[in-house]
Design an enzyme around this catalytic site. Structure first.
Site, mmCIF file in Angstrom:
data_model
loop_
_atom_site.group_PDB
_atom_site.id
_atom_site.type_symbol
_atom_site.label_atom_id
_atom_site.label_comp_id
_atom_site.label_asym_id
_atom_site.label_seq_id
_atom_site.Cartn_x
_atom_site.Cartn_y
_atom_site.Cartn_z
ATOM 1 N N THR A 127 28.857 40.392 46.644
ATOM 2 C CA THR A 127 29.528 40.610 45.045
ATOM 3 C C THR A 127 28.785 42.349 45.775
ATOM 4 O O THR A 127 27.859 42.469 45.878
ATOM 5 C CB THR A 127 29.430 40.537 44.310
ATOM 6 O OG1 THR A 127 29.393 38.816 44.303
ATOM 7 C CG2 THR A 127 29.764 41.143 43.284
ATOM 8 N N GLY A 132 35.278 41.810 43.822
ATOM 9 C CA GLY A 132 33.899 40.661 43.905
ATOM 10 C C GLY A 132 34.652 39.541 43.531
ATOM 11 O O GLY A 132 34.854 38.362 45.046
ATOM 12 N N SER A 133 35.991 38.849 42.951
ATOM 13 C CA SER A 133 36.602 38.149 43.458
ATOM 14 C C SER A 133 37.354 38.942 44.817
ATOM 15 O O SER A 133 38.052 37.325 45.144
ATOM 16 C CB SER A 133 37.725 38.394 42.317
ATOM 17 O OG SER A 133 36.875 38.150 40.744
ATOM 18 N N GLN A 242 30.241 23.362 47.973
ATOM 19 C CA GLN A 242 29.207 22.772 47.243
ATOM 20 C C GLN A 242 28.323 24.259 46.163
ATOM 21 O O GLN A 242 27.701 23.005 45.506
ATOM 22 C CB GLN A 242 27.523 23.021 48.759
ATOM 23 C CG GLN A 242 25.997 22.328 47.946
ATOM 24 C CD GLN A 242 25.698 22.196 49.486
ATOM 25 O OE1 GLN A 242 25.672 21.751 50.420
ATOM 26 N NE2 GLN A 242 24.209 22.769 48.256
ATOM 27 N N GLU A 243 28.267 25.482 46.459
ATOM 28 C CA GLU A 243 27.964 25.985 45.158
ATOM 29 C C GLU A 243 29.087 24.948 44.045
ATOM 30 O O GLU A 243 28.050 25.064 42.731
ATOM 31 C CB GLU A 243 28.022 27.490 45.734
ATOM 32 C CG GLU A 243 27.209 28.064 44.355
ATOM 33 C CD GLU A 243 27.774 29.741 44.506
ATOM 34 O OE1 GLU A 243 28.619 30.158 45.676
ATOM 35 O OE2 GLU A 243 27.402 30.602 43.268
ATOM 36 N N ARG A 269 20.219 17.054 9.369
ATOM 37 C CA ARG A 269 20.975 18.252 7.902
ATOM 38 C C ARG A 269 21.256 17.702 6.557
ATOM 39 O O ARG A 269 22.378 16.976 6.877
ATOM 40 C CB ARG A 269 21.501 19.403 9.038
ATOM 41 C CG ARG A 269 21.800 20.654 8.153
ATOM 42 C CD ARG A 269 21.021 21.365 7.840
ATOM 43 N NE ARG A 269 21.341 23.185 7.000
ATOM 44 C CZ ARG A 269 19.903 24.309 7.314
ATOM 45 N NH1 ARG A 269 18.969 24.126 7.127
ATOM 46 N NH2 ARG A 269 20.599 24.421 5.881
HETATM 47 C C1 LIG Z 1 24.569 36.882 36.556
HETATM 48 C C2 LIG Z 1 25.171 36.526 37.668
HETATM 49 C C3 LIG Z 1 24.950 36.729 39.255
HETATM 50 C C4 LIG Z 1 25.337 36.699 39.880
HETATM 51 N N1 LIG Z 1 25.189 36.431 41.499
HETATM 52 C C5 LIG Z 1 25.990 36.787 42.266
HETATM 53 C C6 LIG Z 1 24.299 36.305 43.558
HETATM 54 O O1 LIG Z 1 23.618 35.872 43.986
HETATM 55 N N2 LIG Z 1 25.498 36.573 44.808
HETATM 56 C C7 LIG Z 1 26.751 37.302 44.939
HETATM 57 O O2 LIG Z 1 26.980 37.517 45.770
HETATM 58 N N3 LIG Z 1 27.099 37.903 43.774
HETATM 59 C C8 LIG Z 1 26.875 37.271 42.548
HETATM 60 N N4 LIG Z 1 27.217 37.168 40.916
HETATM 61 C C9 LIG Z 1 28.918 37.923 41.444
HETATM 62 C C10 LIG Z 1 30.384 36.750 40.720
HETATM 63 O O3 LIG Z 1 29.972 35.958 42.078
HETATM 64 C C11 LIG Z 1 30.593 38.130 40.978
HETATM 65 O O4 LIG Z 1 30.998 38.452 39.335
HETATM 66 C C12 LIG Z 1 32.688 37.368 40.797
HETATM 67 O O5 LIG Z 1 32.585 36.428 41.486
HETATM 68 C C13 LIG Z 1 33.720 37.520 39.801
HETATM 69 O O6 LIG Z 1 34.207 39.118 40.586
HETATM 70 P P1 LIG Z 1 33.353 40.858 40.039
HETATM 71 O O7 LIG Z 1 32.289 40.350 39.035
HETATM 72 O O8 LIG Z 1 33.690 42.071 40.650
HETATM 73 O O9 LIG Z 1 35.226 40.282 38.767
HETATM 74 P P2 LIG Z 1 36.968 40.408 39.286
HETATM 75 O O10 LIG Z 1 37.030 40.548 40.900
HETATM 76 O O11 LIG Z 1 36.838 42.298 39.188
HETATM 77 O O12 LIG Z 1 36.985 39.914 38.770
HETATM 78 C C14 LIG Z 1 37.585 40.237 37.074
HETATM 79 C C15 LIG Z 1 38.466 39.807 36.410
HETATM 80 O O13 LIG Z 1 39.641 39.258 36.643
HETATM 81 C C16 LIG Z 1 40.878 37.823 37.174
HETATM 82 N N5 LIG Z 1 40.945 38.018 38.450
HETATM 83 C C17 LIG Z 1 40.208 38.213 39.476
HETATM 84 N N6 LIG Z 1 40.953 37.545 40.377
HETATM 85 C C18 LIG Z 1 42.184 37.006 39.733
HETATM 86 C C19 LIG Z 1 43.301 36.928 40.629
HETATM 87 N N7 LIG Z 1 43.246 36.260 41.732
HETATM 88 N N8 LIG Z 1 43.979 35.889 39.942
HETATM 89 C C20 LIG Z 1 44.377 36.330 38.178
HETATM 90 N N9 LIG Z 1 42.943 36.693 37.725
HETATM 91 C C21 LIG Z 1 42.054 37.077 38.787
HETATM 92 C C22 LIG Z 1 39.788 37.149 35.865
HETATM 93 O O14 LIG Z 1 39.991 37.087 34.877
HETATM 94 C C23 LIG Z 1 37.949 37.804 36.920
HETATM 95 O O15 LIG Z 1 37.335 37.378 36.066
HETATM 96 C C24 LIG Z 1 26.659 37.577 39.903
HETATM 97 C C25 LIG Z 1 27.462 37.795 39.150
HETATM 98 C C26 LIG Z 1 26.526 37.187 38.038
HETATM 99 C C27 LIG Z 1 27.458 38.296 36.487
#
Ligand SMILES: Cc1cc2nc3c(=O)[nH]c(=O)nc-3n(C[C@H](O)[C@H](O)[C@H](O)COP(=O)(O)OP(=O)(O)OC[C@H]3O[C@@H](n4cnc5c(N)ncnc54)[C@H](O)[C@@H]3O)c2cc1C
Length: 382
Positions: A127, A132-133, A242-243, A269
């Site tokens: 990320t 992210g996504s 797996q994750e 309670r």
């Molecule tokens: C505590 C914690 C630990 C983490 N650990 C790791 C790690 O070890 N390694 C790592 O690489 N990442 C890690 N992450 C990152 C995590 O995997 C990402 O936060 C997650 O994949 C979402 O990406 P983003 O935060 O960029 O959200 P965005 O991609 O900006 O998405 C935000 C929101 O938009 C909506 N959305 C996104 N895509 C779509 C879609 N295709 N269709 C409809 N709606 C959608 C969803 O509601 C989503 O929640 C961690 C995050 C947290 C908070």
């Protein structure tokens, strides 16, 4: 509880030893780790000695050569006890499998035995602040310079980010090739050009270190790459199943534990001349949650068995992660209600379970992304 006869008596002996470790080494210290926002490295070494890390690694790489159910037992016992600090799941369920499947012999020999002993801690960095996504939009670059890559970029929200000794770094080796330009490069934290950013402030999982990471003109040998150049996205998609299953395993255990705590609490309670459990509302809400949890326990166990025979598909993993994390959040919310004000106090396990739950519908793939994976498969041939 349904019959879980895929666990043998040997598994149950191991479960008892994990339970002991959790009660003696983790539970008494978790609160101080939450304050410190990280778990001391010493606990990783103790976990390694006790055989809790990377249980299924082959013996030639320092593991116990056990089956994956031993890993499942570790995940389950930590979850039942409300232990969220040690980032064992990322280390054992993501980092080690990537290296075992796609690492060179030298990488395997260098890192896997240390990982099994808790002497080296691994992280996975996909990320970024702007990706992210939609991982194919990541910007961290690895440019070829002879037999090295020069890496520049930034990652965020990385679990084990403060404690890790090395990172499986997802980066672009070809910035024009979209998903096919992503590679995974094992990047040692000791290399010049690597810097850890803040240990991030989170609403939950407070004892787990989660960080920003920075890479500036960092030189890594090309031999540190896992698998083929440009093959990173495919690897991520393969191992994310797996994750996602491991997250579902954690979540179903927390749901079961939360219901058990609530039954016990409401039966004791007192209110209005009886107990909170005397109210039909309490009984009906808990009955509904119990039925839904049993149904998803059966589905989760089915997925565990599919994974043991390497048959679990990414779509099945998406389904189980989506459904169980949704139930997890619902259970902790509805159970917390029955604790009244105590449920809002973090000294109560139900309060901590509530704040720790929310991330499960975001990390490892948001619920909406799980739906996208499932729907894409449904409509693939239409
Ligand atoms: C505590 C914690 C630990 C983490 N650990 C790791 C790690 O070890 N390694 C790592 O690489 N990442 C890690 N992450 C990152 C995590 O995997 C990402 O936060 C997650 O994949 C979402 O990406 P983003 O935060 O960029 O959200 P965005 O991609 O900006 O998405 C935000 C929101 O938009 C909506 N959305 C996104 N895509 C779509 C879609 N295709 N269709 C409809 N709606 C959608 C969803 O509601 C989503 O929640 C961690 C995050 C947290 C908070």
């Amino acid at each position: 509880m349904i019959n879980r006869d895929f666990f043998t008596p040997d598994h149950e002996i191991f479960r008892d030893s994990v339970k002991r470790f959790v009660q003696e080494e983790l539970v008494p210290h978790h609160h101080e780790w939450e304050e410190a926002k990280r778990v001391p490295r010493e606990i990783w070494r103790k976990a390694g000695e006790a055989g809790l890390l990377c249980c299924d690694l082959p013996e030639e790489y320092g593991g116990a050569g056990a089956d994956w159910l031993y890993n499942v037992i570790v995940i389950e016992e930590l979850a039942y006890a409300g232990i969220t600090g040690p980032g064992f799941m990322v280390h054992s369920e993501m980092v080690a499998p990537y290296i075992l499947t796609w690492g060179s012999e030298e990488l395997k020999q260098t890192w896997l035995p240390k990982m099994a002993m808790g002497e080296a801690i691994g992280a996975v960095a996909m990320t970024e602040p702007n990706a992210g996504s939609d991982l194919k939009e990541m910007r961290t670059r690895a440019e070829r310079d002879g037999d090295h890559y020069i890496i520049n970029g930034q990652k965020t929200y990385i679990s084990n980010g403060q404690n890790c000794d090395f990172i499986l770094l997802a980066c672009k080796t070809d910035k024009n090739a979209g998903a096919k330009g992503i590679s995974i490069v094992l990047t040692e934290a000791a290399r010049p050009g690597f810097a850890r950013g803040r240990n991030l402030d989170k609403i939950g999982l407070k004892a787990q270190d989660t960080s920003e990471l920075f890479f500036e003109n960092l030189r890594v040998p090309v031999t540190n790459r896992l698998g083929d150049e440009g093959g990173g996205f495919k690897m991520l998609m393969t191992k994310l199943a797996q994750e996602r299953l491991t997250q579902a395993i954690r979540s179903i255990c927390v749901a079961e534990a939360a219901i058990a705590w609530t039954v016990q609490y409401t039966a004791e309670r007192k209110a209005f001349g009886g107990t909170i459990s005397d109210f039909q509302n309490t009984q009906f809400v808990l009955a509904q949650l119990s039925a839904e949890t049993t149904a998803l326990r059966v589905f989760t166990d089915w997925c565990i068995q599919r994974h043991l025979t390497h048959d679990l598909t990414p779509v099945e993993a998406a389904k189980v992660k989506m459904l169980v994390t949704d139930l997890h959040c619902k259970v902790v919310d509805q159970c917390l209600q029955f604790f009244g004000g105590y449920g809002y106090m973090t000294e109560y396990p139900i309060a901590r379970a509530y704040i720790d739950a929310r991330i499960t519908r975001i990390a490892g793939g948001a619920a909406e992304v799980m739906k996208q994976i499932i729907a894409r498969d449904m409509f693939a041939k239409k």
